[in-house]
Design a protein around this motif. Structure first.
Motif, PDB file in Angstrom:
ATOM      1  N   LYS A  45      -1.174  -9.272 -22.190  1.00  0.00           N
ATOM      2  CA  LYS A  45      -1.757  -8.885 -23.475  1.00  0.00           C
ATOM      3  C   LYS A  45      -2.097 -10.116 -24.315  1.00  0.00           C
ATOM      4  CE  LYS A  45      -0.805  -6.001 -27.537  1.00  0.00           C
ATOM      5  NZ  LYS A  45       0.189  -5.097 -28.178  1.00  0.00           N
ATOM      6  N   LYS A  46      -1.209 -11.095 -24.333  1.00  0.00           N
ATOM      7  CA  LYS A  46      -1.449 -12.305 -25.120  1.00  0.00           C
ATOM      8  C   LYS A  46      -2.605 -13.121 -24.526  1.00  0.00           C
ATOM      9  CE  LYS A  46       3.274 -12.768 -26.863  1.00  0.00           C
ATOM     10  NZ  LYS A  46       4.516 -13.575 -26.849  1.00  0.00           N
ATOM     11  N   MET A  47      -2.652 -13.187 -23.202  1.00  0.00           N
ATOM     12  CA  MET A  47      -3.736 -13.928 -22.570  1.00  0.00           C
ATOM     13  C   MET A  47      -5.091 -13.274 -22.859  1.00  0.00           C
ATOM     14  SD  MET A  47      -2.238 -16.504 -21.225  1.00  0.00           S
ATOM     15  CE  MET A  47      -0.953 -16.344 -22.481  1.00  0.00           C
ATOM     16  N   LEU A  48      -5.121 -11.944 -22.785  1.00  0.00           N
ATOM     17  CA  LEU A  48      -6.367 -11.230 -23.063  1.00  0.00           C
ATOM     18  C   LEU A  48      -6.785 -11.393 -24.518  1.00  0.00           C
ATOM     19  CD1 LEU A  48      -5.889  -7.890 -21.057  1.00  0.00           C
ATOM     20  CD2 LEU A  48      -7.463  -9.759 -20.547  1.00  0.00           C
ATOM     21  N   ALA A  49      -5.805 -11.428 -25.421  1.00  0.00           N
ATOM     22  CA  ALA A  49      -6.110 -11.606 -26.843  1.00  0.00           C
ATOM     23  C   ALA A  49      -6.784 -12.960 -27.074  1.00  0.00           C
ATOM     24  CB  ALA A  49      -4.833 -11.490 -27.674  1.00  0.00           C
ATOM     25  N   MET A  50      -6.287 -14.001 -26.415  1.00  0.00           N
ATOM     26  CA  MET A  50      -6.911 -15.324 -26.537  1.00  0.00           C
ATOM     27  C   MET A  50      -8.328 -15.317 -25.993  1.00  0.00           C
ATOM     28  SD  MET A  50      -4.157 -18.357 -25.805  1.00  0.00           S
ATOM     29  CE  MET A  50      -3.785 -17.853 -24.119  1.00  0.00           C
ATOM     30  N   GLU A  51      -8.480 -14.767 -24.802  1.00  0.00           N
ATOM     31  CA  GLU A  51      -9.791 -14.784 -24.153  1.00  0.00           C
ATOM     32  C   GLU A  51     -10.815 -13.973 -24.939  1.00  0.00           C
ATOM     33  OE1 GLU A  51      -9.010 -13.356 -20.253  1.00  0.00           O
ATOM     34  OE2 GLU A  51      -7.996 -15.189 -19.580  1.00  0.00           O
ATOM     35  N   GLU A  55     -14.104 -15.344 -26.842  1.00  0.00           N
ATOM     36  CA  GLU A  55     -15.410 -14.804 -26.463  1.00  0.00           C
ATOM     37  C   GLU A  55     -16.160 -14.292 -27.692  1.00  0.00           C
ATOM     38  OE1 GLU A  55     -17.372 -11.453 -23.444  1.00  0.00           O
ATOM     39  OE2 GLU A  55     -15.192 -11.651 -23.623  1.00  0.00           O
ATOM     40  N   ASP A  56     -15.441 -13.623 -28.593  1.00  0.00           N
ATOM     41  CA  ASP A  56     -16.071 -13.139 -29.830  1.00  0.00           C
ATOM     42  C   ASP A  56     -16.607 -14.309 -30.653  1.00  0.00           C
ATOM     43  OD1 ASP A  56     -15.491 -10.554 -29.147  1.00  0.00           O
ATOM     44  OD2 ASP A  56     -13.693 -10.411 -30.399  1.00  0.00           O
ATOM     45  N   ALA A  57     -15.808 -15.368 -30.770  1.00  0.00           N
ATOM     46  CA  ALA A  57     -16.237 -16.538 -31.537  1.00  0.00           C
ATOM     47  C   ALA A  57     -17.473 -17.179 -30.906  1.00  0.00           C
ATOM     48  CB  ALA A  57     -15.092 -17.559 -31.618  1.00  0.00           C
ATOM     49  N   ASN A  58     -17.481 -17.240 -29.592  1.00  0.00           N
ATOM     50  CA  ASN A  58     -18.629 -17.833 -28.894  1.00  0.00           C
ATOM     51  C   ASN A  58     -19.897 -17.015 -29.113  1.00  0.00           C
ATOM     52  OD1 ASN A  58     -20.102 -19.517 -27.270  1.00  0.00           O
ATOM     53  ND2 ASN A  58     -19.061 -19.000 -25.367  1.00  0.00           N
ATOM     54  N   ASN A  59     -19.751 -15.690 -29.082  1.00  0.00           N
ATOM     55  CA  ASN A  59     -20.910 -14.823 -29.321  1.00  0.00           C
ATOM     56  C   ASN A  59     -21.452 -14.984 -30.742  1.00  0.00           C
ATOM     57  OD1 ASN A  59     -20.790 -13.772 -26.726  1.00  0.00           O
ATOM     58  ND2 ASN A  59     -19.504 -12.044 -27.312  1.00  0.00           N
ATOM     59  N   GLN A 100     -10.367 -18.384 -36.732  1.00  0.00           N
ATOM     60  CA  GLN A 100      -8.990 -18.222 -37.206  1.00  0.00           C
ATOM     61  C   GLN A 100      -8.224 -17.205 -36.354  1.00  0.00           C
ATOM     62  OE1 GLN A 100      -7.405 -20.082 -39.367  1.00  0.00           O
ATOM     63  NE2 GLN A 100      -9.253 -21.288 -39.787  1.00  0.00           N
ATOM     64  N   ARG A 101      -8.899 -16.136 -35.933  1.00  0.00           N
ATOM     65  CA  ARG A 101      -8.244 -15.146 -35.061  1.00  0.00           C
ATOM     66  C   ARG A 101      -7.927 -15.762 -33.697  1.00  0.00           C
ATOM     67  NH1 ARG A 101     -12.015 -11.890 -37.658  1.00  0.00           N
ATOM     68  NH2 ARG A 101     -13.527 -12.096 -35.967  1.00  0.00           N
ATOM     69  N   THR A 102      -8.835 -16.600 -33.216  1.00  0.00           N
ATOM     70  CA  THR A 102      -8.580 -17.280 -31.944  1.00  0.00           C
ATOM     71  C   THR A 102      -7.391 -18.217 -32.068  1.00  0.00           C
ATOM     72  OG1 THR A 102     -10.948 -17.189 -31.421  1.00  0.00           O
ATOM     73  CG2 THR A 102      -9.599 -18.721 -30.150  1.00  0.00           C
ATOM     74  N   LYS A 103      -7.320 -18.939 -33.161  1.00  0.00           N
ATOM     75  CA  LYS A 103      -6.199 -19.847 -33.395  1.00  0.00           C
ATOM     76  C   LYS A 103      -4.877 -19.078 -33.445  1.00  0.00           C
ATOM     77  CE  LYS A 103      -4.380 -23.159 -36.761  1.00  0.00           C
ATOM     78  NZ  LYS A 103      -4.620 -23.865 -38.057  1.00  0.00           N
ATOM     79  N   SER A 104      -4.863 -17.926 -34.118  1.00  0.00           N
ATOM     80  CA  SER A 104      -3.647 -17.120 -34.200  1.00  0.00           C
ATOM     81  C   SER A 104      -3.233 -16.600 -32.829  1.00  0.00           C
ATOM     82  CB  SER A 104      -3.860 -15.934 -35.157  1.00  0.00           C
ATOM     83  OG  SER A 104      -4.105 -16.384 -36.475  1.00  0.00           O
TER      84      SER A 104
END
Length: 227
Positions: A45-51, A55-59, A100-104
């Protein structure tokens, strides 16, 4: 008569004891398996949250670049220019939140946040470059976008490369964590399985032991050939 009473009582006590131990051992083994699955699911779950957050930030970052280009190309059309200008600023604001969400998510997974912090700082610098270049844009003069584009061209490339690098870093971190988790969980599973087997061995030995206390008359009844 007394032998029958005393031989039956230890057997009953033993059966009750083994039953309780079996229930306890089964419960512990089930909790162990549940814990293994739970730890693995939490890690996943944590790995998927990071990915997903990356991905959202990149888009959003790609959308910001596209809106900037569209804004420059529509400089001679006030309505379209204002539309893409607003979309550019909206994307820039959304991108800050996505970072910021990616950092968290990275911090929650136990991964070092220095790389994403570097990207956040680079994005802020890039936005400043965008705004500085935009001041050179002269609305209704379509050729002015060329000068502005020269000022900013290639400025976003290093950040695009950073997205790819961080994606690789997250993947490597995830694999490393799995390499550490699975052997530890496997050892726990083996210990639980060993405990369950030990209970089974105890039960077998216990019944053998209990048979030694069986009343001699019952043994003769069960096996007349011994007479």
């Amino acid at each position: 008569m007394n032998n029958s009473i005393y031989s039956g009582k230890p057997l009953k006590i033993f059966i009750v004891l083994i039953t309780l131990l079996s229930i306890f051992g089964g419960y512990q083994l089930s909790q162990l398996i549940y814990g293994i699955n739970s730890d693995y699911m939490q890690h996943t779950k944590k790995m998927l949250a990071m990915e997903r957050s990356l991905e959202d930030a990149n888009n959003v970052f790609s959308r910001q670049i596209q809106e900037w280009k569209d804004m420059l190309l529509r400089v001679d059309d006030t309505e379209l220019y204002n539309k893409h200008r607003q979309a550019f600023f909206d994307a820039s604001l959304t991108l800050q939140g996505a970072f910021q969400r990616t950092k968290s998510a990275i911090r929650d997974a136990g991964m070092d946040t220095s790389f994403i912090e570097h990207m956040i700082n680079d994005n802020e610098a890039l936005l400043s470059d965008y705004l500085a270049s935009k001041s050179m844009l002269k609305q209704q003069q379509i050729d002015s976008f060329r000068e502005v584009d020269k000022q900013i061209i290639g400025a976003d490339r290093h950040l695009q490369n950073d997205f790819a690098a961080l994606e690789t870093e997250i993947r490597d971190f995830s694999n490393q964590q799995l390499d550490q988790i699975m052997p530890a969980q496997w050892n726990r599973y083996l210990l639980g399985l060993l405990g369950a087997i030990s209970l089974l061995v105890m039960a077998i030995l216990g019944f053998v032991f209990a048979s030694l206390f069986q009343d001699p008359d019952n043994k003769v009844a069960a096996n007349p050939s011994v007479i």
